[in-house]
Structures are given as C-alpha cells and as structure tokens.
Design an enzyme around this catalytic site. Structure first.
Site, PDB file in Angstrom:
ATOM      1  N   PRO A   2       0.578  -1.270   0.037  1.00 41.83           N
ATOM      2  CG  PRO A   2       0.167  -1.167   2.042  1.00 41.83           C
ATOM      3  CD  PRO A   2       1.213  -1.552   1.313  1.00 41.83           C
ATOM      4  CD  GLU A   3       2.715   3.023  -4.159  1.00 45.44           C
ATOM      5  OE1 GLU A   3       3.086   4.130  -4.776  1.00 45.44           O
ATOM      6  OE2 GLU A   3       2.910   2.054  -4.944  1.00 45.44           O
ATOM      7  CG  HIS A  93      -0.629 -15.466   7.117  1.00 51.86           C
ATOM      8  ND1 HIS A  93       0.973 -16.022   7.586  1.00 51.86           N
ATOM      9  CD2 HIS A  93      -0.956 -16.086   6.062  1.00 51.86           C
ATOM     10  CE1 HIS A  93       1.066 -16.717   6.527  1.00 51.86           C
ATOM     11  NE2 HIS A  93       0.184 -16.928   5.599  1.00 51.86           N
ATOM     12  NE  ARG A 112       6.378 -10.208   0.472  1.00 55.59           N
ATOM     13  CZ  ARG A 112       6.702  -9.080  -0.667  1.00 55.59           C
ATOM     14  NH1 ARG A 112       6.020  -8.737  -1.361  1.00 55.59           N
ATOM     15  NH2 ARG A 112       8.093  -8.982  -0.765  1.00 55.59           N
ATOM     16  NE  ARG A 155      18.909  13.933  -2.834  1.00 54.64           N
ATOM     17  CZ  ARG A 155      17.809  13.057  -2.097  1.00 54.64           C
ATOM     18  NH1 ARG A 155      16.980  13.986  -1.312  1.00 54.64           N
ATOM     19  NH2 ARG A 155      17.544  11.959  -2.172  1.00 54.64           N
TER      20      ARG A 155
END
Length: 274
Positions: A2-3, A93, A112, A155
């Site tokens: 998820p973002e 899980h 995970r 940068r």
DNA sequence: CGGGCGGCCTGGAGGC
DNA sequence: TGCCTCCAGGCCGCCC
C-alpha cells in the site's frame, strides 16, 4: 503493497466505524512482524481506550486513543487491516486483533510480515524515529514544484528513486512514482540535476492528481489490498504504464518499457517521457 | 553524505 | 501434478 492512496482509503473506510468505539481487549496472536509487536505495551496503551481520531501520516495509519496514546499501523507490503464480525474465525497470518465494544474485531493480517504495530504517545509522534525524518505530505497545502526543486538542490541521481524518497515527499511508492512520471512526461532515469522549474511543477501537480484520482477509485488492488471492510480498489484499471510492459502507451501507442532502478521495476513510455 | 543494493518474508504465477 | 525460479505495493542498514 500500500502507498498513500491505499492507506487513505483504509482510513476513510474505518473512520465511521471506529470513532467513538472502544478497544476492550488487545490480542497479539503472532508478534513476529518487521519490528516485534510489544504485546504488553500495546495492551497497556490501548485496552479500555476509546478511539478519538483516525489520521494518516505517510503510509502509516494513526489510531488516536483517549488517554493520549496512538496506535500506529503500517501494512508493509501485504498487510490487511479489516473489521470482522464478532466470532469470526481466525484467519491465516492474523497477527493482532483489537476487540471492540461493538463486538467486532479490528484485525491485522500480514503474510509477508513487513508490517508493524506500535503504540506511541500522541504528542510525541513527530519526534519518534519512525516519523522524524519524513518529508512533506503531498496532499497538504505547501507541497509544490518548489518543494521538489529545493530538495533536489545539490543532489544527483535519477528522478524516479528521488520521488520515492520519503525524506523528500511521502506516500509515493513504486506504483505512484511510476505513474506520476508518465503523467508529467518525464523520463524515469533523468537526473534530478537536469529538471527545470517548470518540470518540477508538472511533477508535483501530476503526483497530486494521480494520488487524488487513485483515492477516488478506492486505491490500487494488485493482489492483496482491501479497505477496512474488505473491499478491493479499482485504480489498477486506470494505471497508464505500471505493470504494462509491452502494452501500448495510452497516449501514443508505443510499447511500454520496463527497466529496473534501485532494485525496483519502472515502467515508462519511451516516446512520451523525455 | 547521497545513492545503490541486498535482505527481510511468504505466496502466487509461470515455465518446464 | 509438482518442482523451480522469479517477482511483488516498503523500508532499513550496509556499502562505496
């Protein structure tokens, strides 16, 4: 997984259910997450506390509780936080279950195990090491091309990993950084030292548009994302290039290319992105 | 100091 | 059917 959009969708879906409800009991079924869950600390912070607010910072969901503590949840890559009816059987899980006064339980599943759950004092969140280094929120006022241009000063390196750098701007993961670059017409390998003010503006506005659009579609469900009520998102059908190697670019029909940057897949249109 | 890479985990997909 | 390899949305620490 998820973002930012997925966590925001999750937050909105849980908010009406959790506000005013109370966490009666905290059950830690399997503390093995990226950071081991401190079961005793979580219980001390959360048991018997009413939910006062649901917020989001970066990809973290923040559950503010009465009494001045906040339960912080991160879904990692495969986490799901959903409301289950009373008596629903344990699922594989399942790591943590918050039993609510309403009888339901808010449960975190994470195959995970890249996720995390912790409890922190609400007032000190921004000083906590998980938050202290985070950059600006892209959907809040003040984020603009100048934000990116300023962070890029001095940068080098390609723009795609730069957009995914949470010390610059939070919430853009692999999917939304990829889609932002397509929408802005910027090549993912372009050096941040070679991007004009106008391009930075376009990148900022494109990222906002992509994130907002994804939120209205319920987020992106590639495999496991679901909101608090288990509903999948729909933005995956609107992805222009992510996951579409070899398919025609939606703008010019040139085949979408895939490259690897910093260990992550990037998809782009070689004709539209310069 | 900034950027790149490997590692953390499991499961699903695809090739043979 | 089964086995093997590859790949996955995040993030951190180590390395140069």
């Amino acid at each position: 997984m998820p973002e930012l959009p997925e966590i925001e969708v999750l937050r909105r879906s849980l908010e009406p259910h959790l506000l005013g409800d109370r966490i009666e009991r905290v059950e830690v079924l399997n503390p093995a997450l990226r950071e081991p869950v401190d079961a005793a600390g979580l219980r001390r912070s959360a048991a018997g506390r009413e939910v006062a607010a649901l917020r989001r910072r970066s990809k973290y969901l923040l559950i503010d509780l009465a009494g001045g503590r906040t339960v912080v949840v991160h879904l990692g890559m495969s986490g799901r936080l959903t409301l289950a009816p009373a008596g629903a059987p344990l699922e594989p899980h399942e790591h943590v279950a918050f039993h609510l006064r309403s009888g339901r339980r808010l449960r975190l599943r994470d195959p995970r195990r890249f996720g995390m759950v912790l409890a922190l004092p609400t007032a000190d969140l921004s000083a906590d090491p998980h938050f202290a280094h985070l950059g600006v929120e892209p959907l809040e006022p003040g984020y603009a091309g100048a934000t990116l241009a300023g962070a890029a000063r001095g940068r080098r390196g390609p723009v795609k990993p730069f957009l995914m750098d949470a010390t610059v701007v939070v919430g853009l993961g692999n999917i939304y950084a990829t889609e932002t670059l397509f929408r802005a017409g910027v090549h993912p390998t372009r050096s941040v030292a070679r991007i004009s003010e106008r391009r930075w503006e376009r990148l900022a506005s494109s990222s906002i548009e992509v994130l907002r659009h994804a939120i209205t579609q319920g987020g992106t469900t590639l495999n496991d994302f679901a909101d608090g009520e288990g509903r999948s998102g729909y933005f995956q059908v609107a992805l222009a290039v992510y996951g579409r190697e070899g398919e025609p670019c939606p703008a010019c029909a040139a085949p979408v290319r895939r490259i690897v940057q910093a260990g992550r897949s990037t998809f782009y249109c070689p004709r539209c992105q310069k």
